[in-house]
Design an enzyme around this catalytic site. Structure first.
Site, mmCIF file in Angstrom:
data_model
loop_
_atom_site.group_PDB
_atom_site.id
_atom_site.type_symbol
_atom_site.label_atom_id
_atom_site.label_comp_id
_atom_site.label_asym_id
_atom_site.label_seq_id
_atom_site.Cartn_x
_atom_site.Cartn_y
_atom_site.Cartn_z
ATOM 1 N N ASN A 157 0.992 -0.869 0.223
ATOM 2 C CA ASN A 157 -0.032 0.240 0.346
ATOM 3 C C ASN A 157 0.931 1.371 -0.216
ATOM 4 O OD1 ASN A 157 -3.407 -0.666 0.527
ATOM 5 N ND2 ASN A 157 -1.602 -2.266 1.866
ATOM 6 N N GLU A 158 1.268 1.629 -1.093
ATOM 7 C CA GLU A 158 1.883 2.765 -1.281
ATOM 8 C C GLU A 158 1.138 3.990 -1.181
ATOM 9 O OE1 GLU A 158 4.846 2.097 -1.952
ATOM 10 O OE2 GLU A 158 5.313 0.777 -3.727
ATOM 11 N N PRO A 159 1.856 5.125 -0.468
ATOM 12 C CA PRO A 159 1.606 5.983 -0.480
ATOM 13 C C PRO A 159 0.573 7.461 -1.145
ATOM 14 C CG PRO A 159 3.741 6.222 0.109
ATOM 15 C CD PRO A 159 3.909 5.142 -0.850
ATOM 16 N N SER A 161 -2.719 5.798 -0.675
ATOM 17 C CA SER A 161 -3.454 4.578 -0.065
ATOM 18 C C SER A 161 -5.026 5.284 0.386
ATOM 19 C CB SER A 161 -2.869 3.346 -0.089
ATOM 20 O OG SER A 161 -1.897 3.302 -1.039
#
Length: 634
Positions: A157-159, A161
């Site tokens: 879950n990348e920045p 998300s």
């Protein structure tokens, strides 16, 4: 150690080492499995991959084999998987989990659930919905393990998300791909997509344990003490009612209770703590140390220090002199000038110095200026290259140098049949080489030879003779893969023999634990254990040996920690750069360079220039660059 500070919005458990933290989490998981089994209930675990939980899984396997811990009631759901990727790839998380856990315990294969990186893209969405349904059908996740990305991601879950996101296919942030390229040799091989549990899925877990080790300190403090924001997905864990961060001491260094303990309550003001507090304050407010006022101390949480020590002027002088006395152009000690506050002893002179270099270029990258200065000032300098560094050589370099060998044989009218055959076999292997293939023995040997020749040329560039250059080829490194073996007795034996042979008064070694695949940490542990044993065995020379730690290509000592700073002139910086350039196999396209895309010479120069700049900001002399060291006491 269990501590919660008012600055920390998530409970944090801090352990001395990653091993201790891993064992604690393993015990919690084992207790949960057993308690569920006693009630005849399934234990639903959310599992993570990557280097962080490897020791945890090893301990669970040990518990299964030696303590009878059964996994028959365990249902597992893995966090994520690359896409696309085949399950038999060495880089797939399917392979990872079976290699480190599932193949060694009695878990029912039907209870193992992982995102499938082999699916057609059109089928991924439905598979993600089915994954969510399976988690719900299992009763939800009882305990979810998490690692922590440098950009604050959990799972993939990348920045950016959403807090309500579910299992899905997404594009990986480029920083994540760069960080993970250590497992894929180069960035182009890292998949651009991944399937991951969403933040909403993770947050529904009944219990969450996030583990983080080593150089994750800046991300840890942001997630634990910073605001909740989608730009740091791990910060959402502040909203969970049963989440704990389990970290080691290195990962805890940016937490307020460690970095600025005076803000958390009363402290005992040691010289080291006074120095750190004043240096931090001076850099924060942008003042030289000697310009700090009583008002500055009061406004920055240091009124207690002022009350204990009197006027700001006296404290300023104390810290200024500490910093001044750490600077020296004589890293081996200045002969004929015994100074009580000098970082090194003036006698004996000349000293025998031994520089340990984990990889064949760490000596010149990390302390090249000091290396040259020690030699130029007449000391008997030895350098020991601890590993071959062979996995960090590209296949193109192998064929280039084998082609040279063939040409050399022909040029000198030697029989070129053998070199021709080796070249052809190497070309054939490389042409069909898969990402999970281990190089042939001859290719690994050639890669090692390339790095050995570069290291030898660099040492001779500094001025050393053959007798002062040592290639240790420590066994732990020689696996042919990125993952190395743990420190072994043979590694310690080789190191002790070299130390006994040279009997140095100074040892330099890499205290940098942030290299992407852990080689520096193992190399450091080997040196520490060897020195301890030599001391315990009564080797007389050991009591007169000082050990200095330098940082590697990835980070520098905090300015308040530095005990010896060796300045460099612009010409010395340039000379060091040329020494780094000798390592041509590591220039331009560097395998395993971690999250930093700069070449090693660029990192070294910017790091050294920044250290010099920080000293100048604090009111000390402005130098072009500085190399920094901290002494290890044993």
């Amino acid at each position: 150690m269990n501590m919660v500070d008012s600055f920390e919005k998530i409970p944090v458990e801090i352990y001395k080492t990653p091993d201790e933290g891993s064992l604690a989490v393993a015990r919690e998981i084992a207790d949960l499995i057993r308690s569920k089994a006693e009630k005849n209930e399934k234990c639903v675990l959310g599992l993570a991959t990557g280097s962080t939980p490897i020791q945890l899984y090893a301990e669970l396997v040990r518990m299964h084999k030696e303590e009878g811990l059964s996994f028959k009631n365990v249902v597992s759901f893995n966090l994520d998987e690359y896409y696309p990727i085949s399950r038999d790839s060495i880089n797939s998380y399917w392979t990872f989990m079976h290699q480190h856990l599932f193949d060694h315990v009695d878990i029912d294969p039907a209870n193992i659930h992982m995102p499938n990186g082999e699916l057609a893209k059109a089928d991924v969405r439905q598979a993600c919905e089915d994954y969510e349904s399976k988690i719900d059908a299992a009763g939800g996740i009882d305990l979810q393990l998490l690692g922590l990305g440098h950009n604050g991601h959990i799972g993939f879950n990348e920045p950016g998300s959403s807090l309500f996101s579910k299992t899905r296919l997404l594009i990986l942030d480029n920083n994540t791909r760069i960080a993970n390229c250590r497992d894929f040799v180069n960035l182009s091989k890292v998949p651009r997509l991944a399937i991951t549990m969403g933040l909403g899925t993770i947050m529904k877990s009944k219990r969450i344990v996030l583990m983080a080790w080593g150089n994750k300190a800046p991300t840890v403090v942001t997630a634990v003490e910073g605001p909740v924001t989608d730009q740091v997905p791990a910060s959402y864990l502040q909203m969970h009612n049963n989440c704990t961060f389990v970290i080691d001491e290195l990962a805890a260094t940016e937490l307020t209770r460690f970095k600025s303990p005076w803000l958390c309550g009363n402290v005992e003001w040691t010289d080291a703590l006074v120095r750190r507090a004043v240096v931090d304050m001076a850099l924060k407010i942008g003042k030289p140390i000697l310009s700090l006022t009583n008002n500055d101390y009061n406004e920055n949480g240091l009124s207690d220090l002022l009350a204990d020590n009197g006027d700001a002027y006296e404290i300023n002088l104390q810290v200024f002199y500490m910093l001044r006395d750490s600077i020296t152009g004589w890293p081996g000690g200045k002969p004929g000038e015994p100074r009580a506050n000098h970082p090194e002893r003036s006698t004996p002179y000349p000293k025998t110095c031994l520089i340990f270099s984990p990889h064949p270029d760490d000596d010149i990258i990390s302390m090249g200026g000091t290396f040259m200065r020690l030699h130029d000032q007449g000391h008997n300098v030895h350098v020991a290259y601890q590993t071959s560094g062979n996995i960090a050589v590209t296949d193109e370099f192998v064929t280039r140098f084998l082609d040279f060998a063939v040409g050399f044989d022909q040029l000198t009218r030697q029989d070129a049949s053998t070199s021709n055959q080796i070249l052809k076999e190497a070309q054939d292997f490389i042409a069909t080489k898969k990402p999970n293939d281990i190089d042939t023995e001859i290719i690994r040997s050639v890669k090692g030879l390339i790095r050995r020749c570069e290291a030898k040329a660099t040492a001779k560039y500094v001025g050393l003779s053959d007798e002062q250059i040592h290639f240790m080829n420590l066994p732990f490194y020689e696996t042919g893969t990125i993952e190395k073996k743990p420190m072994g007795e043979e590694d310690i034996k080789v190191t002790m023999e070299l130390l006994r042979k040279i009997q140095p008064q100074q040892v330099y070694c890499a205290g940098d634990l942030a290299d992407p695949h852990g080689t520096h940490k193992v190399c450091l542990d080997i040196i520490f254990e060897s020195m301890r044993r030599l001391k315990a065995e009564g080797d007389a020379w050991v009591k007169d040996c000082w050990v200095w730690l330098y940082k590697g290509a990835w980070q520098e000592w905090d300015i308040a920690e530095i005990e010896m700073a060796v300045p460099m002139s612009p010409d010395q910086v340039k000379k060091k750069r040329y020494g780094i350039f000798i390592h041509q196999s590591q220039k331009d396209s560097v395998p395993f360079q971690g999250t930093d895309s700069r070449e090693f010479w660029q990192r070294a120069e910017e790091r050294n220039a920044n250290t010099a700049s920080l000293y100048a900001q604090l009111g000390l002399t402005q130098y072009a660059a500085m190399e920094a060291f901290v002494r290890w006491h044993f």
